[in-house]
Design a protein around this motif. Sequence first.
Motif, PDB file in Angstrom:
ATOM      1  N   LYS A 107     -14.695 -19.538  -2.126  1.00 23.24           N
ATOM      2  CA  LYS A 107     -14.915 -18.809  -0.893  1.00 23.24           C
ATOM      3  C   LYS A 107     -14.845 -19.359   0.359  1.00 23.24           C
ATOM      4  CE  LYS A 107     -17.829 -15.072  -2.669  1.00 23.24           C
ATOM      5  NZ  LYS A 107     -18.262 -15.316  -4.008  1.00 23.24           N
ATOM      6  N   ASP A 160       0.684  -1.396   0.017  1.00 24.56           N
ATOM      7  CA  ASP A 160      -0.270   0.134  -0.044  1.00 24.56           C
ATOM      8  C   ASP A 160       0.940   1.276  -0.047  1.00 24.56           C
ATOM      9  OD1 ASP A 160       1.082  -0.090   2.536  1.00 24.56           O
ATOM     10  OD2 ASP A 160      -0.922  -0.128   3.623  1.00 24.56           O
ATOM     11  N   LYS A 167      -0.896 -15.666  -4.936  1.00 20.70           N
ATOM     12  CA  LYS A 167      -2.028 -14.914  -6.098  1.00 20.70           C
ATOM     13  C   LYS A 167      -2.106 -13.430  -5.441  1.00 20.70           C
ATOM     14  CE  LYS A 167      -4.282 -18.887  -7.815  1.00 20.70           C
ATOM     15  NZ  LYS A 167      -5.584 -19.582  -8.303  1.00 20.70           N
ATOM     16  N   THR A 168      -2.513 -12.643  -6.424  1.00 30.09           N
ATOM     17  CA  THR A 168      -2.983 -11.326  -6.076  1.00 30.09           C
ATOM     18  C   THR A 168      -4.241 -11.276  -5.483  1.00 30.09           C
ATOM     19  OG1 THR A 168      -4.014 -11.233  -8.379  1.00 30.09           O
ATOM     20  CG2 THR A 168      -1.612 -10.042  -8.029  1.00 30.09           C
ATOM     21  N   SER A 169      -4.538 -10.662  -4.348  1.00 31.13           N
ATOM     22  CA  SER A 169      -5.627 -10.680  -3.628  1.00 31.13           C
ATOM     23  C   SER A 169      -6.837 -10.689  -4.264  1.00 31.13           C
ATOM     24  CB  SER A 169      -5.589  -9.669  -2.405  1.00 31.13           C
ATOM     25  OG  SER A 169      -5.577  -8.271  -2.948  1.00 31.13           O
ATOM     26  N   ASN A 170      -7.047 -10.191  -5.683  1.00 31.32           N
ATOM     27  CA  ASN A 170      -8.351 -10.329  -6.362  1.00 31.32           C
ATOM     28  C   ASN A 170      -8.423 -11.676  -6.975  1.00 31.32           C
ATOM     29  OD1 ASN A 170      -6.450 -10.089  -8.466  1.00 31.32           O
ATOM     30  ND2 ASN A 170      -7.069  -7.978  -9.047  1.00 31.32           N
ATOM     31  N   GLY A 171      -7.143 -12.318  -6.922  1.00 36.11           N
ATOM     32  CA  GLY A 171      -7.172 -13.782  -7.296  1.00 36.11           C
ATOM     33  C   GLY A 171      -6.961 -13.899  -9.018  1.00 36.11           C
ATOM     34  N   ASN A 172      -6.795 -12.865  -9.447  1.00 31.26           N
ATOM     35  CA  ASN A 172      -6.612 -12.911 -10.887  1.00 31.26           C
ATOM     36  C   ASN A 172      -5.279 -13.293 -11.451  1.00 31.26           C
ATOM     37  OD1 ASN A 172      -9.150 -11.905 -11.247  1.00 31.26           O
ATOM     38  ND2 ASN A 172      -8.684  -9.853 -11.499  1.00 31.26           N
ATOM     39  N   GLU A 206      -1.128  -4.474  -5.993  1.00 30.93           N
ATOM     40  CA  GLU A 206      -2.191  -5.254  -5.522  1.00 30.93           C
ATOM     41  C   GLU A 206      -1.392  -6.176  -4.552  1.00 30.93           C
ATOM     42  OE1 GLU A 206      -5.300  -5.398  -6.947  1.00 30.93           O
ATOM     43  OE2 GLU A 206      -5.879  -7.001  -5.524  1.00 30.93           O
ATOM     44  N   TYR A 229      -5.446 -18.974   2.149  1.00 30.05           N
ATOM     45  CA  TYR A 229      -6.985 -18.766   1.731  1.00 30.05           C
ATOM     46  C   TYR A 229      -7.524 -19.860   0.831  1.00 30.05           C
ATOM     47  CZ  TYR A 229      -6.631 -13.854   3.298  1.00 30.05           C
ATOM     48  OH  TYR A 229      -6.431 -12.827   4.061  1.00 30.05           O
ATOM     49  N   ARG A 246      -1.237 -12.792  -1.520  1.00 28.97           N
ATOM     50  CA  ARG A 246      -1.616 -13.795  -0.318  1.00 28.97           C
ATOM     51  C   ARG A 246      -1.276 -15.284  -0.769  1.00 28.97           C
ATOM     52  NH1 ARG A 246      -8.461 -13.801  -0.759  1.00 28.97           N
ATOM     53  NH2 ARG A 246      -8.261 -12.053   0.569  1.00 28.97           N
TER      54      ARG A 246
END
Length: 316
Positions: free
Chosen positions: A117, A17, A65-70, A51, A113, A54
Amino acid sequence: MKLGISSCLLGTMCRFDGGHSRDRFITDMLSDYFEFVPYCPEKMIFTTPREAIRLVKNDDEIRVKTSNGNVDVTQKVEDISKQLANEIQNDDLCGFILKSKSPTCGMERVKIYPSDKGMSEKVGVGVFAKEIKEKYPLLPIEEEGRLGDAWLRENFLMQIFSYKNIFEFLKINPSIKELVEFHTSYKYIIYAKSHQAYKELGNIVANHEKKDTKTILEDYKHAFLNAISLKGSISNTYNVLLHLYGYFKKDINKDEKTEILETFEEFKSGLIPLIAVIKILNLYIKRFDIEYLKAQRFLNPYPKELALRSKVEAYR
Ligand code: SF4
């Protein structure tokens, strides 16, 4: 004396961030004793801000992966972690402090994670942390979060200074006689961790198998590094105090005996910190000029200004 550090702990704005995670104990206290060598694997492969990434469980595999999962960045993070871990061996470090909870630097309890979900589980290890733990299993490594615990902090700093001492000692190509002296000076530090470990080290020094000096020194180094990685306990430390007391108990009067033994009990019960007991012991060691004890590193394991033995919580 060099210490590897996750860069963001030093105040470098390298977090995803654009912020940092400056840790005051490291920057304000440890900076007087260590030269910091900063490492930030993510900064070397991503832009800042970026981004967040995680750890994600994919079947039996952990991916990054990036936290948006992409985007799957596993390969990139693993490659840079391996590269930096290899570079560490040129940096002559005597320890490493990692940033907790990070998928890259976290040493333990990093969130993993599920790929769909669901709830995360705190059971992961950061990619870089895993790499350096595997490559340097005997290097003292801790996280800044755990160093808030006085007991872990005292053990870690004791380990770092001992780590530095053995490597400096080995640099002089010591003789077996010098090894005996070194070993003797560490007697009560190791005792406070494990009697068994001290016995094993003693067997190496005794050299019943008539090994050559180079092999003895290598065996000793390995066993010593293992021994100093063990955590001390209050009951073992209490036993060490009784051993030290044994060197002058015949020379003091009944009231003095009662007083010092009461002090030991108060330490054992968590009423007074170890430094208060050491102060009294040092008075007697000076008074009776006990050379053997003066040489014990247990009484002076690191700079006293670090005040690690001033908290009762530092022993348990
Ligand atoms: S935790 Fe590690 S990878 Fe993340 S910003 Fe800090 S030093 Fe960089």
